[in-house]
Design a protein around this motif. Structure first.
Motif, mmCIF file in Angstrom:
data_model
loop_
_atom_site.group_PDB
_atom_site.id
_atom_site.type_symbol
_atom_site.label_atom_id
_atom_site.label_comp_id
_atom_site.label_asym_id
_atom_site.label_seq_id
_atom_site.Cartn_x
_atom_site.Cartn_y
_atom_site.Cartn_z
ATOM 1 N N GLU A 76 0.834 -1.202 0.000
ATOM 2 C CA GLU A 76 0.000 0.000 0.000
ATOM 3 C C GLU A 76 0.870 1.253 0.000
ATOM 4 N N ARG A 77 1.926 1.229 0.782
ATOM 5 C CA ARG A 77 2.821 2.384 0.885
ATOM 6 C C ARG A 77 3.459 2.721 -0.465
ATOM 7 N N VAL A 78 3.829 1.713 -1.250
ATOM 8 C CA VAL A 78 4.477 1.964 -2.541
ATOM 9 C C VAL A 78 3.489 1.877 -3.715
ATOM 10 N N GLN A 79 2.205 1.678 -3.410
ATOM 11 C CA GLN A 79 1.128 1.644 -4.405
ATOM 12 C C GLN A 79 1.276 0.506 -5.420
ATOM 13 N N VAL A 80 1.638 -0.656 -4.899
ATOM 14 C CA VAL A 80 1.681 -1.875 -5.701
ATOM 15 C C VAL A 80 0.464 -2.703 -5.324
ATOM 16 N N THR A 81 -0.218 -3.239 -6.334
ATOM 17 C CA THR A 81 -1.409 -4.038 -6.100
ATOM 18 C C THR A 81 -1.200 -5.419 -6.706
ATOM 19 N N GLY A 82 -2.104 -6.339 -6.404
ATOM 20 C CA GLY A 82 -2.012 -7.688 -6.936
ATOM 21 C C GLY A 82 -2.592 -8.681 -5.963
ATOM 22 N N ARG A 112 -3.899 -1.858 -14.741
ATOM 23 C CA ARG A 112 -3.927 -2.753 -13.582
ATOM 24 C C ARG A 112 -5.102 -3.724 -13.660
ATOM 25 N N GLN A 113 -4.894 -4.905 -13.108
ATOM 26 C CA GLN A 113 -5.955 -5.891 -12.953
ATOM 27 C C GLN A 113 -6.554 -5.844 -11.544
ATOM 28 N N PHE A 114 -5.801 -5.284 -10.586
ATOM 29 C CA PHE A 114 -6.225 -5.219 -9.188
ATOM 30 C C PHE A 114 -6.208 -3.780 -8.703
ATOM 31 N N ALA A 115 -7.277 -3.372 -8.036
ATOM 32 C CA ALA A 115 -7.325 -2.037 -7.445
ATOM 33 C C ALA A 115 -6.615 -2.024 -6.092
ATOM 34 N N HIS A 116 -6.558 -3.169 -5.434
ATOM 35 C CA HIS A 116 -5.953 -3.292 -4.101
ATOM 36 C C HIS A 116 -5.129 -4.575 -4.057
ATOM 37 N N TRP A 117 -4.287 -4.701 -3.028
ATOM 38 C CA TRP A 117 -3.527 -5.921 -2.830
ATOM 39 C C TRP A 117 -4.399 -6.915 -2.082
ATOM 40 N N GLN A 118 -4.361 -8.192 -2.465
ATOM 41 C CA GLN A 118 -5.193 -9.222 -1.843
ATOM 42 C C GLN A 118 -4.374 -10.468 -1.558
ATOM 43 N N MET A 119 -4.858 -11.241 -0.607
ATOM 44 C CA MET A 119 -4.256 -12.535 -0.323
ATOM 45 C C MET A 119 -5.387 -13.529 -0.120
ATOM 46 N N ALA A 120 -5.200 -14.760 -0.593
ATOM 47 C CA ALA A 120 -6.212 -15.798 -0.428
ATOM 48 C C ALA A 120 -5.529 -17.099 -0.036
ATOM 49 N N SER A 134 -9.718 -11.994 4.224
ATOM 50 C CA SER A 134 -8.940 -12.001 2.986
ATOM 51 C C SER A 134 -9.579 -12.921 1.957
ATOM 52 N N ASN A 135 -9.997 -14.107 2.376
ATOM 53 C CA ASN A 135 -10.633 -15.045 1.453
ATOM 54 C C ASN A 135 -11.965 -14.494 0.940
ATOM 55 N N GLU A 136 -12.727 -13.807 1.807
ATOM 56 C CA GLU A 136 -14.001 -13.250 1.372
ATOM 57 C C GLU A 136 -13.792 -12.168 0.320
ATOM 58 N N GLN A 137 -12.771 -11.326 0.499
ATOM 59 C CA GLN A 137 -12.455 -10.318 -0.519
ATOM 60 C C GLN A 137 -12.086 -10.997 -1.827
ATOM 61 N N TRP A 138 -11.278 -12.036 -1.754
ATOM 62 C CA TRP A 138 -10.856 -12.777 -2.945
ATOM 63 C C TRP A 138 -12.069 -13.394 -3.634
ATOM 64 N N ALA A 139 -12.958 -14.010 -2.883
ATOM 65 C CA ALA A 139 -14.144 -14.647 -3.454
ATOM 66 C C ALA A 139 -15.024 -13.627 -4.167
ATOM 67 N N MET A 140 -15.140 -12.437 -3.613
ATOM 68 C CA MET A 140 -15.942 -11.389 -4.254
ATOM 69 C C MET A 140 -15.296 -10.917 -5.557
ATOM 70 N N ARG A 141 -13.996 -10.949 -5.636
ATOM 71 C CA ARG A 141 -13.261 -10.445 -6.805
ATOM 72 C C ARG A 141 -13.144 -11.493 -7.922
ATOM 73 N N LEU A 142 -13.295 -12.783 -7.589
ATOM 74 C CA LEU A 142 -13.099 -13.853 -8.569
ATOM 75 C C LEU A 142 -13.939 -13.726 -9.844
ATOM 76 N N ARG A 167 -12.152 -13.610 -13.536
ATOM 77 C CA ARG A 167 -12.372 -14.634 -14.567
ATOM 78 C C ARG A 167 -12.693 -13.995 -15.911
ATOM 79 N N GLU A 168 -13.446 -12.902 -15.882
ATOM 80 C CA GLU A 168 -13.791 -12.213 -17.126
ATOM 81 C C GLU A 168 -12.573 -11.538 -17.757
ATOM 82 N N GLN A 169 -11.606 -11.123 -16.949
ATOM 83 C CA GLN A 169 -10.445 -10.378 -17.433
ATOM 84 C C GLN A 169 -9.246 -11.261 -17.775
#
Length: 162
Positions: free
Chosen positions: A34-40, A87-95, A108-116, A120-122
């Motif tokens: 977040e500090r260096v503005q890297v997402t994924g 970018r493909q991700f607006a925020h950094w995530q972990m699952a 973390s898993n709930e955020q990932w599940a919402m983003r899946l 998949r479309e991208q």
């Protein structure tokens, strides 16, 4: 934003990780990225990590150097290192493919599940994103074999056209 870059890699943990290790890794990576503005996204399953991250080329290089210098994993295999248009991700995530053991892992898993669904479309637009989702499909939770009840495990559907 111009000069965007993405990197994807896999690696193995140097030792078995307990709940505190995983939560510490999650908090540390989120704060730094977040500090260096890297997402994924960083996926973990059975001591194997798969990470895809993106951002300004200089910030991505700083994150990648930090990753390569880390003593918590080994056998790092770079799978992708290339410029990207967006970018493909607006925020950094972990699952976690295993059942989450803490509230932090569960969130973390709930955020990932919402983003899946959107990921998949991208996936056809990004080779790194396709690799990330392929790893998830191989290691992620599977639907129960029979019955309609949910025993507390989050389920994942395979990606179409895989």
């Amino acid at each position: 934003m111009k000069d965007l870059k993405a990197i994807a890699y896999s690696s193995k943990a140097t030792r078995p990780l307990d709940v505190r290790d995983i939560d510490g890794l999650l908090m540390d990576a989120r704060a730094f990225n977040e500090r260096v503005q890297v997402t994924g996204a960083l996926l973990h399953h059975g001591g194997t990590f798969f990470q895809y991250f993106e951002g300004a080329a200089g910030a991505v290089a700083a994150v990648y150097q930090r990753i390569r210098n880390s003593g918590s994993h080994e056998q790092l295999v770079e799978l992708l290192n290339q410029p990207i248009e967006r970018r493909q991700f607006a925020h950094w995530q972990m699952a976690f493919a295993e059942a989450p053991l803490t509230v932090l892992e569960q969130l973390s898993n709930e955020q990932w599940a919402m983003r899946l669904p959107a990921l998949r479309e991208q996936q056809l637009q990004s080779p790194g994103l396709k690799m990330l989702l392929d790893f998830w499909n191989k290691t992620g939770p599977r639907p129960p074999a029979s019955g309609s009840g949910n025993d507390g495990e989050r389920t994942s559907e395979p990606i179409e056209g895989k």
